[in-house]
Enzyme design. Structure first.
Site, PDB file in Angstrom:
ATOM      1  N   LEU A 150       0.803  -1.222   0.000  1.00 40.62           N
ATOM      2  CA  LEU A 150       0.000   0.000   0.000  1.00 40.62           C
ATOM      3  C   LEU A 150       0.835   1.271   0.000  1.00 40.62           C
ATOM      4  CD1 LEU A 150      -2.847  -1.054   2.459  1.00 40.62           C
ATOM      5  CD2 LEU A 150      -2.667  -1.398  -0.006  1.00 40.62           C
ATOM      6  N   GLN A 151       2.126   1.167   0.253  1.00 43.58           N
ATOM      7  CA  GLN A 151       3.013   2.330   0.210  1.00 43.58           C
ATOM      8  C   GLN A 151       3.142   2.887  -1.205  1.00 43.58           C
ATOM      9  OE1 GLN A 151       6.210   1.320  -1.203  1.00 43.58           O
ATOM     10  NE2 GLN A 151       7.687   2.892  -0.574  1.00 43.58           N
ATOM     11  N   ARG A 152       2.809   2.096  -2.219  1.00 46.67           N
ATOM     12  CA  ARG A 152       2.993   2.548  -3.605  1.00 46.67           C
ATOM     13  C   ARG A 152       1.891   2.051  -4.543  1.00 46.67           C
ATOM     14  NH1 ARG A 152       5.522  -1.559  -1.946  1.00 46.67           N
ATOM     15  NH2 ARG A 152       5.781  -3.466  -3.147  1.00 46.67           N
ATOM     16  N   LYS A 193      -5.395  -9.149  -6.254  1.00 46.75           N
ATOM     17  CA  LYS A 193      -5.161  -7.805  -6.774  1.00 46.75           C
ATOM     18  C   LYS A 193      -6.077  -7.493  -7.955  1.00 46.75           C
ATOM     19  CE  LYS A 193      -0.374  -7.124  -5.333  1.00 46.75           C
ATOM     20  NZ  LYS A 193       1.007  -6.860  -5.773  1.00 46.75           N
ATOM     21  N   ASP A 223       7.473  -6.681 -11.791  1.00 47.00           N
ATOM     22  CA  ASP A 223       8.836  -6.498 -11.287  1.00 47.00           C
ATOM     23  C   ASP A 223       9.654  -7.769 -11.496  1.00 47.00           C
ATOM     24  OD1 ASP A 223       7.621  -8.103  -9.448  1.00 47.00           O
ATOM     25  OD2 ASP A 223       8.116  -6.891  -7.691  1.00 47.00           O
ATOM     26  N   CYS A 256      12.061  -4.615  -5.787  1.00 47.55           N
ATOM     27  CA  CYS A 256      11.917  -3.650  -4.697  1.00 47.55           C
ATOM     28  C   CYS A 256      11.808  -4.353  -3.351  1.00 47.55           C
ATOM     29  CB  CYS A 256      10.715  -2.741  -4.943  1.00 47.55           C
ATOM     30  SG  CYS A 256       9.138  -3.605  -5.023  1.00 47.55           S
TER      31      CYS A 256
END
Length: 241
Positions: free
Chosen positions: A74-76, A89, A133, A190
């Site tokens: 949730l940070q990005r 998702k 990613d 990441c």
């Protein structure tokens, strides 16, 4: 074109800034409504891509992702929310898109892209956006789209940096830039090195812009060019290759 004959009054009001915009207009908005885009990955890159494509009125959007929402996302990954943690998702993204624009049709592929399903899934759409990613997915999408003559965008982010290219039939591709997976051997996700949350937002927004430009046949795409962004210096560089 008589926009009232094609768009509802609600759609005309919703898309008014596009309809009034030179280079888009009612004809361009109809192109968006009739277009389809597949986004592979509903994470940091895919979140802004999906939100902006839906807001722009792209009529049919496919989402390919086999992951569930995790709190650390949730940070990005701004398309998801705290209430979505633990859910697929694809479903979380579908619900958010429905709230944003009910005129958009969303097709969920709740699985990862593989050599077995890539061609079948990607062939159904006009434009493909790689927003994962995983370097294996980048090469798989590159090679599949090249084989089936589909235009596509590839994006990547790491720590404070991001990059993206757009490939259309006849242009250079990601594999031309990085011929072998070993070229990325020292790159990590990441989850290992971390990521400044806004960086995938910036790159993903550019990828969405490229898809919209392709549909509208507008401006110059990032074909045969690699855009590189560094948040620390707030610099954009475009490298021809």
């Amino acid at each position: 074109m008589d926009k009232k004959a094609y768009f509802s009054d609600e759609e005309i009001k919703r898309y008014l800034r596009h309809i009034d915009l030179e280079g888009v207009g009612p004809t361009g908005q109809r192109k968006l409504k009739e277009a389809s885009v597949c986004v592979v990955g509903a994470g940091g890159l895919g979140s802004p891509v999906l939100l902006y494509l839906a807001a722009a009125g792209v009529g049919r959007i496919g989402i390919v992702d086999g992951d569930n929402v995790d709190l650390s996302n949730l940070q990005r990954q701004i398309i998801h929310s705290s209430s979505s943690v633990g859910t697929p998702k694809t479903e979380s993204a579908r619900q958010r898109i429905a709230e944003l624009n009910p005129h958009v049709s969303v097709e969920c592929h709740n699985s990862f892209l593989t050599p077995d399903n890539a061609s079948d899934i990607l062939s159904k759409y006009d434009f493909i956006i790689e927003a994962t990613d995983h370097f294996e997915s980048k090469y798989l999408i590159n090679d599949t789209c090249s084989k089936i003559n589909k235009p596509f965008s590839i994006g990547g982010v790491q720590q404070y940096r991001g990059q993206t290219i757009t490939c259309i039939p006849g242009s250079r591709t990601y594999r031309d830039l990085f011929p072998n997976a070993e070229d990325n051997a020292e790159c990590h996700s990441c989850a290992i090195l971390g990521i400044l949350g806004v960086v995938p937002g910036i790159i993903g927004t550019i990828q969405a812009t490229e898809a919209i430009k392709y549909i509208l046949n507008l401006g110059q795409l990032l074909t045969n060019r690699l855009l590189v962004f560094d948040a620390r210096s707030m610099s954009f560089n475009v490298l021809e290759f």
